[in-house]
Design an enzyme around this catalytic site. Structure first.
Site, PDB file in Angstrom:
ATOM      1  N   HIS A 197      -7.167  -4.813  -1.358  1.00  0.00           N
ATOM      2  CA  HIS A 197      -6.468  -5.907  -1.460  1.00  0.00           C
ATOM      3  C   HIS A 197      -7.082  -6.898  -2.601  1.00  0.00           C
ATOM      4  CE1 HIS A 197      -6.418  -4.851   2.834  1.00  0.00           C
ATOM      5  NE2 HIS A 197      -5.012  -4.818   2.653  1.00  0.00           N
ATOM      6  N   HIS A 250       0.885  -1.098   0.101  1.00  0.00           N
ATOM      7  CA  HIS A 250       0.061  -0.015   0.058  1.00  0.00           C
ATOM      8  C   HIS A 250       0.730   1.378   0.053  1.00  0.00           C
ATOM      9  CE1 HIS A 250      -3.138  -2.750   0.725  1.00  0.00           C
ATOM     10  NE2 HIS A 250      -2.874  -2.975   1.830  1.00  0.00           N
TER      11      HIS A 250
END
Lengths: 327, 327
Positions: free
Chosen positions: A216, A54
């Protein structure tokens, strides 16, 4: 899909080592536990973390005025509770620690366990859970997903400001409680993320976009043919507008977030569309920021976060310069 | 390939408008000529620019301590001379203007013409041409390409520092002359850039990389199967090492630059490999920076720039914080 890494298992440690090497004048590293932390912490320790992939979240936000420490797990995998505990031990100066957690079941679980372990050791620890994602699932129930996504970075910034200004752990929790009901995020994908040694999480036709995806590889709520930046902006903006019930003259902060492989040009074109929509509604944009802030590895896509400014100090908090490298 | 834009012809203006809106407290915009410039310029005006699609270059570097103004052309297309002239007129406080130009024939042409026009109007104008790319063509001649690429951003930073410290136009030219022979860059692509309404510039097999590519889709000097980040690092590092003739104890600055669609995790893994190679050669890394600094739209790839630190002030110049949003 090619990935510029060596081995999947060593990638996170290599990344953190390189990041620390660049910022070693002000940051320290715990290589065993994948912790990046401030050399000089004062006041309450603000700690966040979660899976890697991320970037620049979360380590890019460690610095005076934002986070005190970040704890990185493996790709899309939460860190272990003992690593979070170590981050608390390394940065709690006696004023306590506030854990800022994105609302995913596995993240909440490990941070909750770390909080329990730290309390046993005598630390004052509180936890705030960010659940800004307003996507819904695509079944008939339309149940809300309430994941923690890019809006989390705005929380770092505002709590970091108040922490720097000396607020106590309980006062920071109160600020967090004030913020959370007014923070919403929604994302759209033009391609799926694809991690090393893993197939893409979903497939899209060459002309399709997917609204409401997670960070995700979680699927969205609707696919449709791509038309324009404006089409994406209208979908995301209108959903947030509906939830906020925008009224003329109200003040808002916007975060336009690239999801990893989105060129900056495209992010700014989208940002321009958001600005125009906000002007049509006569709301005041107190703050707007465009950039890759919390990504989903190499996903081509974008998310829009919108925070209602219910306290003039929040505007000041967002605008104040910080030492963190990636704000 | 999907692109988050509305119309190709309006994308650059929309992007600049959005960028200016975010930074309107300290930056001004000339929307007609696609100029972003400092509201308060002092000393010599440092101006750069070129085609768009290289974001955050060039506008992301406008601010105290770096550029005074940027001039944006259309995607991969230089700006017009009259726009560059306007940038000079808007920012020349009497101390003159220094044009920092990436070495592409079409860029050099328009900046040379703008310089001529500005001199006619009584401005003191000088031009430095950055030609850091050490790629060679893939024919038998192996002629050097000498394009201006990511190393240009290091030139902005160092000249911006000296400009801020009051050096004159001619003194800045001397600094630039000192820097240029010691700055080399080499890039590698894992995919081609693809602009809106344009086919990819070259094709690569799913396992191939292409060494020595340019930033406008220019082809490289060799394709080979991708193995690892380390393989890429060794190829790029060794080419630069050979040119610099690294000796133990010498001081260098490195810029690891993502080319647009490269996840930050991959950039830092590559940065880690570069750091290890430099340590093996016992050279001193005075400065290292990793990030997407000068991109090629949505290219997946990376470039390595290396500058020999021949003056201790250059290290200080690279490390000093600046107001520019994207340094």
């Amino acid at each position: 899909m090619k990935h510029i890494i060596n081995e999947k298992n060593s990638a996170v440690k290599a990344m953190l080592s390189a990041y620390h090497f660049e910022h070693q004048d002000r940051l320290a590293i715990d290589t065993q536990h994948n912790i990046i932390y401030q050399k000089d912490v004062s006041g309450v320790s603000l700690i966040s973390g979660g899976g890697s992939g991320h970037e620049p979240a979360h380590f890019g936000y460690v610095g005076e005025g934002m986070l005190s420490a970040s704890v990185s797990g493996d790709l899309f995998t939460p860190p272990f509770p003992d690593a979070i505990l170590r981050a608390i031990e390394r940065t709690d100066t006696g004023a306590g620690a506030l854990l800022i957690v994105k609302n995913f079941a596995s993240d909440v679980e490990v941070f909750t366990e770390a909080k329990r372990l730290a309390k046993q050791k005598g630390h004052h620890v509180e936890m705030v859970i960010v659940s800004d994602d307003v996507s819904v699932d695509n079944k008939e129930t339309y149940s809300k997903r309430k994941r923690g996504v890019a809006g989390t970075v705005l929380i770092y910034k505002i709590l970091g400001y108040f922490k720097q200004h000396g607020l106590s752990l309980s006062e920071l929790c109160t600020i967090a409680d004030d913020l959370m009901p007014h923070l919403f995020t929604l994302g759209v994908a033009l391609s799926s993320a694809a991690l090393p040694e893993t197939d893409p999480f979903f497939s899209l036709a060459s002309n399709e976009v997917y609204f409401g995806v997670g960070i995700h590889g979680e699927k969205g709520y609707r696919k449709e043919p791509f038309q324009s930046s404006e089409q994406l902006a209208i979908e995301l903006y209108n959903k947030l507008k509906h939830l906020h019930r925008f009224k003329p003259g109200e003040q808002y902060a916007f975060l336009i977030n690239g999801l990893g492989a989105t060129p900056l040009l495209e992010q700014y074109v989208f940002s321009h569309d958001i600005k125009r929509l906000a002007h049509l509604d006569k709301i005041t944009i107190d703050f707007i920021k465009t950039g890759t802030q919390l990504s989903s590895y190499n996903m081509h896509g974008i998310s829009l976060s919108c925070l209602k400014i219910t306290d003039p100090r929040f505007k000041e908090a967002l605008r104040m310069p910080v030492a963190a490298s990636h704000w």
